[in-house]
Scaffold this active site. Structure first.
Site: not given
Ligand code: ATP
Length: 961
Positions: A372
């Site tokens: 990740d």
């Molecule tokens: P990784 O998979 O490497 O941990 P990540 O944290 O970006 O990456 P997700 O947590 O699935 O992956 O987040 C995907 C997308 O969702 C982010 O790029 C962001 O745009 C959005 N996002 C992340 N956190 C939040 C949140 N707390 N509230 C709303 N949208 C969010």
């Protein structure tokens, strides 16, 4: 990809409206309460909670659902109920462990030999045999205890947390601290920490296989059920040990520890981790075959001795048994167990906690790591750097969580004022938010701000403070009525707030593509107007191109309502507000680790939920190999199963990927014979983690569900810890191979000496009891030393070890014969030149042969510390303290063997003079020099059987290409 919900989206106070006595402000008094208002234990333990209403439950437990328990009540209840812990199930007692040591083919053989020799009246020999049996058992007992202890201590590190409401605040506490009456918040991915009567739920589903054996998820309710309902039908209860697969809930603890349903079912509790790994199983199988062969040889020797040379059958029987015992590597399984256990302990010290033992070995063979991004490769310390509204591009100053820094636009300072688009955006980010910013530290000089909850959301609070908002005031002015938590699949979070004047509004924040899909218009300076989605995508790409993480915000004014549903949010009627760009710097140590992995022939792939351009920029900063092509989750879905494996190998960055994509990727990579390590933290990552060769979950931000599916947990969520664990895994594997490389030749030599002499009709150069002695002391002192061997300098410069590599490579066979022959000739020569010559006695000559053999083994131990590097360096000789101790002990025992009068009597040995010792040591030196010469040949690439050791990963890869 994270279910950030683990920290962030616990129900907020506004959400819990329970019609209990709570409105009075006074905690209710328990119905069956004692004088202090606390419930009585007998009453709590016997009630049928599933049949009670929520009000009755709360009253009986004397708790206010909004407030939770007070510190005082918690203290009192802990005194009367104890800790929320299951008492240890029946463990193997010391005696059982000791007795189990005798359950072994070799011991049986020895016992038979001991009895036979006793029946023949050879009391001394039989006594020695029984003593040897006892010592072997004691050593096995100690080693196994050592291994169990190492694994136990690691298991203890993984305690689980619970989110409880206490004293009016939600807190993260150790689940062991829960007491009856605690108000607990649950959400997808959690393991239910105690038996709970549910008081508020939203789409809650749990999987109760641990309790009922039923593996489909159960949809929960809050209404009471019949008193005699089955466990599986008590829908208003969530039972300790079951898993939350979807939804969120609040419940009140009704039972803890052994009083929980799971605590009552004994036997199910302990999932006993066996000490067997694939390599050990292969080794077991190998030793069995080897044993049969060796027993055959021993029988043949017996027959030749008795039938051809007409020797005493009793003497030959004992000799044959000693050949078998000397040749069979019976100490190997113990060496393996200890080596693995010590590896596990060492990994734990480096923040990699092994949950399944086989992972230690598999780690050494990993060829691809899928990691990740957020938090693993990056620091997960978010700062909003860009605020992009429809009219302005605003840069934000400052880094970290200190709410200090201004705004600039077109390089001019800018004040964020009411009425500006950015003002509304920032408020949306603040209200659609579950994190908190807390000040830590004693005084103003040392204090600092820390996020509690999701760092992405905390960054939005910092931004709001920079823009002059007071978070507390905003939450008062616009209280929340309902919310939909963020999840990696949904990719957005939504809240419903109102302004006390009947104006209700839905705020939504999430990934820009997702939010744009749900918007019908955008907010301009004169109110909502037509939305230009392409323009917004272009702006998003521009921000992501700087490696910033993207977040979009939108809102929708609604009429008076108190709940929101996904259907309503996703209906496509939102008003787009704008974009935030957040910086999350790469971890310095991850950059190094990626390089080390590449040198070690391991591919590193990044699978992230983030935007493609952000992912690429971070991947480039980290030094990933193929960053020109980024595949998004959506593109991945279009790729057929046939094409996917090749593509999965060729591409290193996967963006906007969700947990199902991870599962497909692991499968595709495995079909190309890659050994895949995969990280994950959300509840939906569990299938991919289970499927991966080494599933790795996050100790800090991971959910319990992910942890349980994983083979290893990273205590610090850090990519560098994966690389270190692989290094340790390779070291463990190397040490196991070294142990084999040491034990097989020395065992062969021991047996060869006796067998050859009998076959040739000669006097035995070493007596059967002496062989048992040598076998015992070298196996327990010298062989075990490899468990503590450090990594060789080139462990991370070699390509990964193939998992299915046979134990008996041509090289191991060659080494066994080579060293076996040198030792045979060395010890044989010592014996022959001193038996009967110059008045030497048989005892004297045998004592020399034994010491020559042991010296040879000691020097060969030093040889084996390095596969191919020279061992004559200072580091080679003194580098491993345990080796030195083992050698010291071994020499001390040999001195005893040679000089102690009782040993002279028992083993028929004789004291040696200095010259004799010099000759014994000479045998050792000959072994050392010859093996070093052989290794030099290997380094020069001229060794017919040892090509592999000298090839660095890169060269090998190039050669193959
Ligand atoms: P990784 O998979 O490497 O941990 P990540 O944290 O970006 O990456 P997700 O947590 O699935 O992956 O987040 C995907 C997308 O969702 C982010 O790029 C962001 O745009 C959005 N996002 C992340 N956190 C939040 C949140 N707390 N509230 C709303 N949208 C969010």
């Amino acid at each position: 990809m994270s279910d950030k919900t683990a920290h962030a989206d616990r129900e907020s106070p506004e959400q819990v409206h329970i019609a209990a006595e709570s409105s009075s402000g006074q905690p209710p008094r328990a119905t069956g309460s004692g004088a202090d208002g606390n419930p009585q234990r007998a009453d709590i333990d016997t009630r049928k909670w599933h049949a009670e209403s929520i009000d009755d439950t709360l009253r009986a437990l004397a708790v206010d659902a909004d407030e939770g328990l007070s510190p005082d009540a918690i203290e009192k209840r802990r005194e009367s109920f104890g800790r929320n812990q299951l008492s240890q199930g029946a463990q193997r007692t010391m005696l059982q462990r000791f007795i189990s040591q005798f359950d072994n083919l070799f011991i049986y053989l020895l016992l038979v030999a001991g009895v036979v020799t006793a029946l023949l009246g050879e009391w001394l020999d039989s006594g020695v045999i029984f003593a040897v049996v006892l010592i072997i058992a004691i050593i096995g007992f100690i080693q196994e205890g050592r291994a169990e202890q190492a694994l136990e201590s690691v298991r203890d590190i993984l305690s689980s947390d619970a989110f409880a409401r206490r004293g009016g605040r939600k807190r993260k506490i150790d689940a062991k601290e829960l007491v009856p009456g605690d108000i607990v918040h649950l959400e997808a991915g959690d393991r239910v920490p105690a038996d709970l009567r549910l008081i508020r739920i939203r789409n809650l589903q749990t999987q109760e296989a641990a309790l009922t054996g039923e593996s489909t998820a159960v949809e929960k309710k809050t209404d009471p059920v019949e008193e005699n309902a089955d466990l599986g039908d008590r829908l208003c209860m969530a039972y300790s040990g079951t898993l939350v697969t979807a939804g969120i809930a609040t419940g009140v603890v009704t039972a803890i520890g052994d009083r929980t349903e799971i605590g009552r079912i004994s036997g199910l509790l302990k999932d006993v981790e066996t000490l067997r790994t694939p390599l050990m199983q292969r080794l077991d199988a190998f030793t069995k075959v080897l044993s049969v062969v060796i027993l055959g040889i021993a029988a043949l020797t017996f027959a030749v001795g008795v039938l051809i040379w007409g020797r005493d059958w009793a003497e030959m029987f004992f000799a044959a048994v000693s050949i078998a015992v000397a040749a069979i590597p019976e100490g190997l399984p113990a060496v393996m167990t200890v080596t693995l256990a010590i590896g596990v302990e060492r990994m734990a010290r480096r923040n990699a906690i092994i949950r399944r033992l086989p992972a230690v070995e598999t780690l050494g063979s990993v060829t691809t790591i899928c990691a990740d991004k957020t938090g693993t490769l990056t620091r997960n310390e978010m700062t909003v750097k860009t605020v992009r509204s429809g009219v302005r591009d605003i840069a934000v100053e400052g880094v970290g969580y200190e709410p200090r820094g201004g705004f600039t636009s077109d390089e001019r300072d800018l004040e964020i004022e009411k009425g500006m688009l950015a003002h509304e955006m920032i408020r949306a980010g603040l209200l659609c938010n579950d994190a908190e910013l807390v000040r830590k530290g004693e005084n103003s000089d040392t204090s600092f701000w820390e996020p509690e909850g999701d760092p992405t959301e905390a960054a939005l609070i910092v931004l709001a403070c920079k823009a002059g908002f007071s978070p507390d005031q905003q939450h008062k002015d616009y209280p929340r009525l309902d919310s939909i938590p963020f999840s990696s699949e949904r990719r957005y979070m939504a809240t419903l707030n109102h302004d006390h004047e009947g104006n209700h509004v839905i705020y939504v924040k999430g990934a820009p593509e997702r939010i744009l899909e749900m918007c019908a218009s955008e907010l301009g300076e004169d109110g909502p107007g037509e939305i230009d989605k392409d323009a917004w995508m272009a702006r998003a790409d521009a921000i992501a191109g700087h490696g910033q993480r993207l977040l979009a915000v939108a809102k929708k004014d609604v009429s008076e309502q108190f709940e929101i549903t996904e259907g309503e949010v996703e209906r496509g009627e939102l008003v787009f507000l704008g974009l935030f760009g957040l910086m999350d710097p790469a971890r310095e140590e991850a950059i190094d680790s990626v390089r080390v992995c590449h040198e070690a022939g391991i591919k590193v792939k990044m699978i992230t939920g983030d935007h493609a351009a952000t992912a690429r920029a971070v991947a480039q900063e980290l030094g990933l190999k193929h960053t020109d092509k980024v595949i998004t989750g959506r593109e991945l879905e279009q790729i057929s199963d046939q094409d996917l494996p090749q593509m999965a190998q060729d591409v290193d960055v996967f963006a906007r990927a969700s947990p199902e994509h991870k599962l497909r990727l692991v499968r595709a990579l495995q079909s190309k014979r890659e050994i895949c390590a995969m990280t994950g933290d959300g509840v939906n990552d569990a299938p991919a983690l289970k499927r991966a060769d080494v599933g790795i979950s996050m100790g800090q931000k991971g959910t319990e569900a992910a942890r349980e599916a994983s083979a290893m947990v990273l205590a610090d969520d850090n990519f560098a810890s994966i690389q270190r664990a692989i290094e340790e895994g390779r070291t463990v594997y190397d040490n196991l191979r070294k142990a084999i490389l040491f034990i097989l030749p020395t065992n062969a030599a021991q047996a060869l000496i006796v067998a050859t002499a009998i076959m040739a009709g000669l006097v035995l150069p070493v007596s059967p009891v002496q062989i048992l002695w040598v076998n015992m002391i070298t196996a327990v002192t010298l062989g075990i030393a490899f468990a503590w061997e450090k990594a060789e300098g080139n462990v991370m410069k070699r390509r990964p070890q193939p998992v299915d590599e046979p134990l008996l490579t041509p090289f191991v066979i060659w080494r066994t014969l080579f060293v076996g022959a040198i030792l045979l000739i060395g010890a044989g020569t010592l014996f022959l030149t001193h038996n009967d010559a110059d008045g030497g006695t048989l005892d004297y000559a045998r004592t020399m042969a034994v010491n020559g053999l042991v010296m040879g083994q000691i020097f060969y131990l030093l040889n084996t510390r390095y596969f191919s590097a020279p061992a004559w360096t200072a580091e080679g000789i003194t580098g491993n303290r345990v080796v030195l101790i083992a050698i010291g002990v071994c020499i001390a025992l040999q001195l005893l063997f040679t000089y102690a009068p009782f040993m002279n009597l028992l083993f028929e040995t004789a004291p040696l003079d200095a010259l004799a010792w010099a000759k014994c040591i000479a045998v050792g030196i000959v072994v050392f020099v010859l093996v070093e010469a052989e290794k030099a040949l290997a380094r020069a690439g001229k060794h017919p059987f040892a090509r592999d050791f000298s090839q660095p990963a890169e060269n090998k890869a190039n050669r193959e290409a």
